[in-house]
Design a protein around this motif. Sequence first.
Motif, PDB file in Angstrom:
ATOM      1  N   SER A  67       0.850  -1.194   0.000  1.00  0.00           N
ATOM      2  CA  SER A  67       0.000   0.000   0.000  1.00  0.00           C
ATOM      3  C   SER A  67       0.887   1.246   0.000  1.00  0.00           C
ATOM      4  CB  SER A  67      -0.957  -0.007   1.199  1.00  0.00           C
ATOM      5  OG  SER A  67      -0.251   0.116   2.407  1.00  0.00           O
ATOM      6  N   GLN A 106      -7.007   4.034   6.887  1.00  0.00           N
ATOM      7  CA  GLN A 106      -6.970   2.722   6.233  1.00  0.00           C
ATOM      8  C   GLN A 106      -5.906   2.756   5.150  1.00  0.00           C
ATOM      9  OE1 GLN A 106     -11.097   2.618   4.825  1.00  0.00           O
ATOM     10  NE2 GLN A 106     -10.333   2.586   2.733  1.00  0.00           N
ATOM     11  N   ASN A 150     -12.400   6.525  -0.906  1.00  0.00           N
ATOM     12  CA  ASN A 150     -12.273   6.181   0.511  1.00  0.00           C
ATOM     13  C   ASN A 150     -11.378   7.188   1.217  1.00  0.00           C
ATOM     14  OD1 ASN A 150     -13.735   3.652   0.332  1.00  0.00           O
ATOM     15  ND2 ASN A 150     -11.937   2.859  -0.755  1.00  0.00           N
ATOM     16  N   VAL A 152      -8.697   7.871   3.448  1.00  0.00           N
ATOM     17  CA  VAL A 152      -7.614   7.012   3.944  1.00  0.00           C
ATOM     18  C   VAL A 152      -6.759   7.673   5.017  1.00  0.00           C
ATOM     19  CG1 VAL A 152      -7.554   5.599   1.859  1.00  0.00           C
ATOM     20  CG2 VAL A 152      -6.088   7.626   2.007  1.00  0.00           C
TER      21      VAL A 152
END
Length: 170
Positions: A67, A106, A150, A152
């Motif tokens: 990520s 996230q 989203n 994050v």
Amino acid sequence: MASTDPKATLASPLAWLKKTGGYAAVNKIIGLSIPFAPRNNFSVEEVRPGYVRAKIRLKGNKNHFGSLYAGAYFLVAEIPGGVLTLFDLGPSYTPILKEMTLQFLQPANSDVTVEFTLDPETVAAILADADETGRAKFSLEGKLVDEEGNHVATSIAHYRVRKKGFKAEA
């Protein structure tokens, strides 16, 4: 992005942006000032009065589990403060980051964008303080989002602006 002022310079940043044809020139200046930014796939996507949107690519910025690397979040959340300062205050004011926090919500498994705004009243207050005392403070809060929208991460950055050449009255 045509401009009616072919002589526009960075002394009038928004007119200059129109004259130069857009964000490629902005990103080139950022790259010359901060070579780390283009090497890490940072780019300004949009600038207008009181607004900037920037992006960091996942490609080349992955961490050990695939990520977005934490430093890439920081990069995309920090540089836009300088861009806003240039385009809203002008080249006579230098931004200095004093403190920044990031709250990771996230993992981002795609490119990430962030948007920042400064309302006209805040810009006027920054200019008034800097013109009177040689410096001013302001803060920016950013919502970092992935390509799917989203949320994050959230950034909070505290800046100090210094007016170039300021001399206090004796």
